[in-house]
Scaffold this motif. Structure first.
Motif: not given
Length: 583
Positions: A455-467
């Motif tokens: 199977q294949t799934i799609y995932i999203s997210g937010i990362c980083g340090d504001g730069i």
């Protein structure tokens, strides 16, 4: 509150960019938000009648990396607002539900870190009263305590009539929370003892097998079972009177030296988690409860506690449930590099938002064509001759992309399990952002729930340090043996009737319905009771440039459940797709 204060508060409220709604109900609305160059944060807007202004003000004075850091509080005409740091990880309940009990060293270290957080609350006159595995986040810097919905201010020796009304979580709430006496610091000592017992045994305190598991010397060292027993004494005067006293027991005598160096002075060696995945109820990570966030990649170590400060981490699917047997939803793979390619999923080409950065897939997955389900389709990708052997890394990155309109990276990735017989539980991807000179700007680990064979799934997210980084690399982490397991069922969902609506304030609403196509637990919620819907935006070449999630109640087989995702500050995009899976 005068008119000037009201206008100021309303202006401040409007400044935040809403990434997603985490929870919405009679007790208020919880959102993941950000400011230009800062965030992400959790914003809780609660009815004025439920506002506990002094409690939140006192919590803001607490100085512990294991407690939420309050960024702002203000009052609107119709609500009281609290903004605090977003911390990603998995709940302790989720982690143990998937991996089984912790070894004694790790459990004791986690309990010590929990004592750190609770001790800071007590020094400021706050008793939590709902310390449970569902309210503890296991992040990559250790334990974080969330959810202050029933916390109270208290003073030693002070009794407040009416504070002993039945509340808390059965199995972790102390006897005095059911009317036996006043609640105070010793109430939290009891709950920590119960959490420690759960970590050591992997069995809920309400389970009939809990007492025998705790008494099993092969499972729980004698030093630790006596500490649990003392902390959980029925009579408050028989318990350690402070969490500092409990912590001292754990550090000095609990394991006869096994946890030496596990406190502020040293790191804990990573030991594999013992036991198999257990069936148990796991609470939603902050996203669903308005607490912090769940993700960031729970590791097989609990870091030491020397001065670690909270860092922004990549988001994972935070609502993994028992066995984390989530179904993979409709997968629409883009044809990367074909000019003018647009993923529509029932929609027309959208307007371009603000400009963003994107990166295309670094790997492809043979055997899947655009519009197919996330099933194997007869492909032997990653399995050579097609037998049941496991490839060196059964986790394949199909495609990825990102943008950084606010400085933080909004990303979406597609992951495929090339193993033909076993599911990957807690699949992980490392995310590295670099400056234009190649130096590392941030590094995170994204952890999801489960990917079934083929199977294949799609995932999203937010990362980083504001730069905003110049480049972002996504690399799969080979699953360990304990993360590969045979599962007996699954669920799958489709999205229908999707459409897009532009708001007058610049936001865009993507909405539709989730339809249950497969439900092997017959609606019993064994594999989870929520669905994660992932929005993926693409540019005109088909490359991913943005991702965003929302969660809805799981529909029964053949039924549907409406959803909507409201987003602001989008990068340039040409089309969109929506994918659904068990949360």
């Amino acid at each position: 509150m005068d008119e000037r204060q009201t206008l100021h508060a309303m202006g401040l409220d409007d400044v935040y960019q809403v990434y997603r709604v985490l929870a919405d109900g009679p007790y208020g609305r919880t959102e993941l938000v950000g400011l230009e160059g800062a965030g992400p944060f959790v914003r809780k807007t609660m009815p004025l009648k439920l506002a506990r202004r002094r409690l939140w003000s006192t919590l803001a004075e607490c100085d512990s990396s294991r407690l939420p850091r309050i960024e702002a509080t203000y009052e609107l005409p119709d609500g009281f607002v609290v903004v605090y740091d977003y911390v990603e990880g998995v709940t302790l309940a989720q982690y143990i539900g998937a991996h089984g009990r912790l070894d004694a060293r790790r459990a004791a270290t986690a309990a010590i870190q929990l004592c750190e957080a609770v001790g800071e609350l007590h020094r400021h006159g706050i008793v939590h009263r709902d310390i449970t595995p569902a309210n503890i986040i296991l992040a990559d810097d250790g334990i974080h305590l969330i959810d202050f919905g029933i916390a109270r201010e208290y003073a030693a020796g002070q009794v407040k009539d009416g504070c002993t009304t039945a509340l808390g979580t059965w199995g972790y709430a102390a006897p005095e929370q059911y009317g036996f006496s006043d609640t105070d610091a010793r109430t939290d000592v009891y709950a920590i003892g119960r959490v420690l017992g759960f970590m050591l045994t992997g069995v809920e305190p309400t389970d009939g097998a809990y007492a025998s598991a705790l008494a099993d010397a092969a499972v729980v060292p004698a030093g630790l079972d006596s500490i649990v027993e003392k902390a959980c004494a029925f009579e408050p005067s028989a318990r350690p009177q402070t969490v500092d006293e409990l912590r001292a027991y754990l550090e000095d005598g609990g394991l006869d030296g096994v946890v030496a160096g596990a406190s502020a002075g040293g790191a804990v060696d990573g030991a594999d988690v013992g036991g198999k995945a257990r069936t148990g109820v796991t609470g939603p990570v902050n996203p669903g409860t308005g607490g912090t966030g769940v993700a960031g990649g729970a590791r097989n170590t609990i870091p030491s506690s020397d001065g670690l400060r909270r860092r922004k981490r990549s988001r994972i699917s935070s609502r993994t449930r028992i066995w984390l047997a989530s179904a993979v939803a409709v997968v629409l793979l883009a044809l990367v590099g074909v000019a003018g390619y647009v993923v529509m999923h029932g929609s027309s080409i959208g307007d371009a938002g603000r400009g963003g950065r994107g990166s295309t897939a670094s790997q492809s997955s043979p055997g899947l064509q655009p519009g197919t389900q996330g099933e194997d389709n007869g492909s032997d990708a990653g399995n050579g001759s097609g037998d049941d052997s496991v490839a060196d890394n059964a986790l394949t990155l199909v495609e990825s992309g990102w943008s950084a309109e606010s400085g933080y990276v909004d990303y979406a990735i597609a992951l495929r399990n090339t193993d033909r017989t076993r599911s990957i539980v807690f699949p992980q991807v490392s995310i590295t952002g670099r400056k234009s000179d190649g130096s590392v700007l941030f590094a995170n680990t994204m952890t999801s729930s489960i990917i079934y064979p083929g199977q294949t799934i799609y995932i999203s997210g937010i990362c980083g340090d504001g730069i905003a980084p110049a480049t972002v690399a996504f690399d799969t982490i080979a699953p360990k043996s304990e993360n590969l397991m045979a599962t007996d069922g699954s669920e799958s969902f489709d999205t229908t009737g999707v459409n897009r609506t532009r708001l007058d304030d610049g936001g865009v609403v993507f909405s539709g319905e989730v339809v249950a196509k497969r439900d092997d637990d017959n609606g019993d919620g064994v594999y989870g009771d929520e669905v994660c819907v992932t929005l993926v935006l693409r540019d005109r070449t088909g490359a991913i440039v943005f991702g965003r999630d929302t969660y809805v109640e799981k529909p029964t087989l053949g039924q549907s459940q409406a959803f909507s995702i409201t987003v602001y500050g989008l990068p340039d995009y040409a089309g969109y797709a929506l994918y659904a899976r068990t949360a």
